[in-house]
Design an enzyme around this catalytic site. Structure first.
Site, PDB file in Angstrom:
ATOM      1  CG  HIS A  38      -2.322   2.999  22.009  1.00 37.08           C
ATOM      2  ND1 HIS A  38      -3.641   3.039  22.889  1.00 37.08           N
ATOM      3  CD2 HIS A  38      -1.832   4.262  21.966  1.00 37.08           C
ATOM      4  CE1 HIS A  38      -3.805   4.545  22.857  1.00 37.08           C
ATOM      5  NE2 HIS A  38      -2.728   5.045  22.153  1.00 37.08           N
ATOM      6  CG  HIS A  89       0.296   6.689  25.780  1.00 37.64           C
ATOM      7  ND1 HIS A  89       0.476   8.091  25.743  1.00 37.64           N
ATOM      8  CD2 HIS A  89      -0.676   6.584  24.717  1.00 37.64           C
ATOM      9  CE1 HIS A  89      -0.623   8.479  24.993  1.00 37.64           C
ATOM     10  NE2 HIS A  89      -1.486   7.625  24.334  1.00 37.64           N
TER      11      HIS A  89
END
Ligand code: AMP
Ligand code: ZN
Length: 121
Positions: free
Chosen positions: A98, A96
């Site tokens: 951010h 992922h």
């Protein structure tokens, strides 16, 4: 595999989704470090950034710019940070990215629902 972000990508657990397409999903972080802190994930499971292939990497890069522009337009931050954690710094082992807005003024970290409404309107 018991992966929380795979479950989010398949809508098996809810998320405050800002954007999605065939390849990626963008949603608000459940424990934001600033107002508008969100995550971009590939729908397919890759453990970390070293596993990404060029196609998904390029797509995430493009989406990160679109989403950054959305945050700039809707939340008016003074800065942004794009962060990927790895190894002992990475809690969720599904890649992922951010996107973390910064504000000069004190950020009282608004309610996630209020931020969500601002972003999708
Ligand atoms: P890290 O793996 O250390 O880069 O960070 C994982 C991030 O995922 C943290 O900022 C968490 O707050 C966030 N997170 C964990 N579970 C959820 C969830 N169900 N929905 C949204 N964000 C989450
Ligand atoms: Zn996964």
């Amino acid at each position: 595999m018991d992966c929380i972000f795979c479950k989010i990508s398949k809508n098996e657990i809810p998320s405050k989704t800002i954007y999605e397409d065939d390849l990626v999903k963008v949603f608000l972080d459940i424990n934001p470090i600033s107002s508008g802190h969100m995550l971009i994930i590939p729908k397919k499971h890759y453990s970390d950034f070293l596993e990404l292939d060029e196609k998904i990497n390029n797509h995430i890069h493009k989406i990160s710019k679109d989403i950054s522009n959305l945050i700039i337009k809707k939340l008016n931050p003074d800065g942004l940070r794009l962060v990927t954690n790895y190894g002992i710094n990475q809690d969720v082992k599904h890649y992922h990215l951010h996107i973390i807005p910064s504000y000069k003024a004190k950020d009282n970290i608004s309610n996630v629902d209020d931020i969500f409404n601002k972003l999708i309107k």
